[in-house]
Scaffold this active site. Sequence first.
Site, PDB file in Angstrom:
ATOM      1  N   ASN A  10      15.514  -1.300 -33.975  1.00  0.00           N
ATOM      2  CA  ASN A  10      15.040  -0.429 -35.053  1.00  0.00           C
ATOM      3  C   ASN A  10      16.030   0.734 -35.143  1.00  0.00           C
ATOM      4  O   ASN A  10      16.020   1.629 -34.297  1.00  0.00           O
ATOM      5  CB  ASN A  10      13.625   0.055 -34.703  1.00  0.00           C
ATOM      6  CG  ASN A  10      13.116   1.118 -35.654  1.00  0.00           C
ATOM      7  OD1 ASN A  10      13.704   1.361 -36.710  1.00  0.00           O
ATOM      8  ND2 ASN A  10      12.011   1.753 -35.288  1.00  0.00           N
ATOM      9  N   LYS A  12      16.201   3.070 -37.220  1.00  0.00           N
ATOM     10  CA  LYS A  12      15.618   4.323 -37.748  1.00  0.00           C
ATOM     11  C   LYS A  12      16.565   4.931 -38.803  1.00  0.00           C
ATOM     12  O   LYS A  12      17.227   4.186 -39.505  1.00  0.00           O
ATOM     13  CB  LYS A  12      15.296   5.278 -36.599  1.00  0.00           C
ATOM     14  CG  LYS A  12      14.456   4.586 -35.519  1.00  0.00           C
ATOM     15  CD  LYS A  12      13.871   5.513 -34.500  1.00  0.00           C
ATOM     16  CE  LYS A  12      13.036   4.693 -33.520  1.00  0.00           C
ATOM     17  NZ  LYS A  12      12.340   5.518 -32.559  1.00  0.00           N
ATOM     18  N   HIS A  93       4.733   2.233 -37.808  1.00  0.00           N
ATOM     19  CA  HIS A  93       5.453   2.903 -36.717  1.00  0.00           C
ATOM     20  C   HIS A  93       4.910   4.323 -36.549  1.00  0.00           C
ATOM     21  O   HIS A  93       4.600   4.990 -37.536  1.00  0.00           O
ATOM     22  CB  HIS A  93       6.958   2.932 -37.015  1.00  0.00           C
ATOM     23  CG  HIS A  93       7.768   3.338 -35.827  1.00  0.00           C
ATOM     24  ND1 HIS A  93       7.874   4.650 -35.428  1.00  0.00           N
ATOM     25  CD2 HIS A  93       8.478   2.607 -34.935  1.00  0.00           C
ATOM     26  CE1 HIS A  93       8.624   4.706 -34.330  1.00  0.00           C
ATOM     27  NE2 HIS A  93       9.010   3.476 -34.013  1.00  0.00           N
ATOM     28  N   GLU A  95       6.303   7.044 -35.960  1.00  0.00           N
ATOM     29  CA  GLU A  95       7.049   8.098 -36.654  1.00  0.00           C
ATOM     30  C   GLU A  95       6.619   8.188 -38.113  1.00  0.00           C
ATOM     31  O   GLU A  95       6.582   9.274 -38.697  1.00  0.00           O
ATOM     32  CB  GLU A  95       8.561   7.850 -36.518  1.00  0.00           C
ATOM     33  CG  GLU A  95       9.023   8.200 -35.109  1.00  0.00           C
ATOM     34  CD  GLU A  95      10.285   7.501 -34.647  1.00  0.00           C
ATOM     35  OE1 GLU A  95      10.958   6.855 -35.469  1.00  0.00           O
ATOM     36  OE2 GLU A  95      10.583   7.592 -33.443  1.00  0.00           O
ATOM     37  N   GLU A 164       3.791   0.398 -28.715  1.00  0.00           N
ATOM     38  CA  GLU A 164       4.745   1.460 -28.393  1.00  0.00           C
ATOM     39  C   GLU A 164       3.992   2.751 -28.076  1.00  0.00           C
ATOM     40  O   GLU A 164       3.556   3.456 -29.002  1.00  0.00           O
ATOM     41  CB  GLU A 164       5.664   1.736 -29.589  1.00  0.00           C
ATOM     42  CG  GLU A 164       6.448   0.538 -30.056  1.00  0.00           C
ATOM     43  CD  GLU A 164       7.639   0.961 -30.917  1.00  0.00           C
ATOM     44  OE1 GLU A 164       8.767   0.693 -30.506  1.00  0.00           O
ATOM     45  OE2 GLU A 164       7.431   1.586 -31.970  1.00  0.00           O
ATOM     46  N   GLY A 170      11.829   7.310 -27.424  1.00  0.00           N
ATOM     47  CA  GLY A 170      12.968   8.234 -27.444  1.00  0.00           C
ATOM     48  C   GLY A 170      12.943   9.274 -26.350  1.00  0.00           C
ATOM     49  O   GLY A 170      13.688  10.254 -26.396  1.00  0.00           O
ATOM     50  N   SER A 210      11.756   3.478 -25.220  1.00  0.00           N
ATOM     51  CA  SER A 210      12.804   3.682 -24.204  1.00  0.00           C
ATOM     52  C   SER A 210      13.182   2.409 -23.448  1.00  0.00           C
ATOM     53  O   SER A 210      13.484   2.464 -22.247  1.00  0.00           O
ATOM     54  CB  SER A 210      12.400   4.800 -23.230  1.00  0.00           C
ATOM     55  OG  SER A 210      12.265   6.023 -23.934  1.00  0.00           O
ATOM     56  N   GLY A 232      16.790   3.695 -29.764  1.00  0.00           N
ATOM     57  CA  GLY A 232      18.076   4.273 -29.382  1.00  0.00           C
ATOM     58  C   GLY A 232      19.087   3.272 -28.842  1.00  0.00           C
ATOM     59  O   GLY A 232      20.260   3.292 -29.230  1.00  0.00           O
TER      60      GLY A 232
HETATM   61  P1  PGA Z   1      13.282   4.075 -28.510  1.00  0.00           P
HETATM   62  O1  PGA Z   1      12.478   3.755 -29.863  1.00  0.00           O
HETATM   63  O2  PGA Z   1      13.753   2.750 -27.950  1.00  0.00           O
HETATM   64  O3  PGA Z   1      14.407   4.957 -28.927  1.00  0.00           O
HETATM   65  O4  PGA Z   1      12.317   4.744 -27.584  1.00  0.00           O
HETATM   66  C1  PGA Z   1      11.621   2.644 -29.957  1.00  0.00           C
HETATM   67  C2  PGA Z   1      10.959   2.617 -31.317  1.00  0.00           C
HETATM   68  O5  PGA Z   1      10.561   3.662 -31.828  1.00  0.00           O
HETATM   69  O6  PGA Z   1      10.812   1.531 -31.917  1.00  0.00           O
END
Ligand code: PGA
Length: 253
Positions: A10, A12, A93, A95, A164, A170, A210, A232
């Site tokens: 992803n 983002k 998601h 976010e 998640e 993140g 993460s 990330g």
């Molecule tokens: P992250 O994000 O691997 O940076 O923690 C995962 C996600 O939000 O799908």
Amino acid sequence: MAERPYIVGNWKMNGTRAMLSEARAIDRAAQRYMKAEVAVAPPYTLIHAVHREAEQIGVGAQDVFPGEDGAHTGDISASMIADAGAKFVILGHSERRADHKETNKLINAKIDSALDAGLRIILCCGETLKVREAGEAEEFVLKQLKASLPQIDDAAERLTVAYEPVWAIGTGKTATPKDIEAMHKAIRQLLDETYGEETSAEVRILYGGSVKPDNAREILSIPEVGGALVGGASLSAESFLGIVVAASETEDA
Ligand code: PGA
């Protein structure tokens, strides 16, 4: 698991055309690790370009507007992303739930639009730290899912769930293997109840938050973890491929 582990990047709100070389590198390497199914969700602006690069990996979107094409300035419909080459869309998601105040009702409408356009769905769920510390994580996540799981007959075939924990996204923190297993088992039980065991077995449950090359092997070998949604670490081919390699070598994933 019924299918190969599914590793989804992803991106983002990251990526300009300079990132196409990473997409190409991911795609070419994925051809050597066929035990894993690999996909990326770039921003809208790169979907078509990544689709053109991709010989092996799937390409998807990170969101969609619910509804038909029409007078909605600045929005993008499911049929548009499908036309650009997307085969799936990430919905719900955390976010988007936080930044855009997305409700389960809105997410349901997006799911309907995506399914109507023939897309597959990655439906995200996850609790905040406050909820986990209150001991209510499982209850919260199952409630979130109950409100959004599509009830359409053939929807389960095109559904992936991504668990998640919001506090792990993140942050470099991950849930413990025990907590991940317990949550994934609870989600599986809900899927069994909703779709019946046979159909539920087709739905992979990804873990996200993460996930990195150095923890991927452990996470992907947890029972009921059918892959990973990676933020990330999906932004460079090198780190993303570290996770793909781990997935292709994990027996029980
Ligand atoms: P992250 O994000 O691997 O940076 O923690 C995962 C996600 O939000 O799908």
